[in-house]
Design an enzyme around this catalytic site. Structure first.
Site, short mmCIF file in Angstrom:
data_model
loop_
_atom_site.label_atom_id
_atom_site.label_comp_id
_atom_site.label_asym_id
_atom_site.label_seq_id
_atom_site.Cartn_x
_atom_site.Cartn_y
_atom_site.Cartn_z
N ILE A 34 0.85 -1.19 0.00
CA ILE A 34 0.00 0.00 0.00
C ILE A 34 0.89 1.24 0.00
O ILE A 34 1.40 1.66 1.03
CB ILE A 34 -0.97 0.00 1.19
CG1 ILE A 34 -1.91 -1.20 1.07
CG2 ILE A 34 -1.78 1.30 1.22
CD1 ILE A 34 -2.93 -1.32 2.17
N HIS A 35 1.08 1.78 -1.19
CA HIS A 35 1.83 3.02 -1.37
C HIS A 35 0.81 4.13 -1.65
O HIS A 35 -0.38 3.95 -1.38
CB HIS A 35 2.88 2.87 -2.48
CG HIS A 35 2.32 2.36 -3.77
ND1 HIS A 35 1.80 3.19 -4.74
CD2 HIS A 35 2.16 1.08 -4.24
CE1 HIS A 35 1.37 2.45 -5.75
NE2 HIS A 35 1.57 1.17 -5.47
N ALA A 36 1.23 5.25 -2.19
CA ALA A 36 0.36 6.41 -2.33
C ALA A 36 -0.91 6.14 -3.15
O ALA A 36 -2.00 6.53 -2.74
CB ALA A 36 1.13 7.58 -2.94
#
Length: 88
Positions: free
Chosen positions: A14-16
């Protein structure tokens, strides 16, 4: 209250971008939407909170949804995780 165990299935974690998708989706519902990792609880309507969890590939999170539209909200957010945020 609805609780589900979700697994981060996309390789990048879960990145940006996934965090923004989670927050935007959660904000469509009136219910309180919380993601829990170990002892940390964050408001899933907050992009920064979701990013700060540092949830990588195969991390298990607990989704807790409370409110008038909790069932629908939980199902929609679970589907985001199952679809790997359309990244893979």
């Amino acid at each position: 209250m609805v609780e589900k165990i979700l697994t981060v299935q996309n390789r990048a974690g879960i990145h940006a971008r996934p965090a923004a998708i989670i927050a935007q989706t959660a904000n469509k519902f009136e219910s309180e939407v919380t993601l829990i990792r170990d002892d940390a609880e964050v408001n899933a309507k907050s992009i920064m909170g979701v990013i700060a969890m540092g949830a990588g590939y195969n991390t298990q999170l607990t989704l807790r949804v409370e409110g008038s539209d909790e069932t629908e909200a939980a199902e929609v957010i679970e589907e985001l995780f199952n679809s790997k945020f359309e990244e893979d």
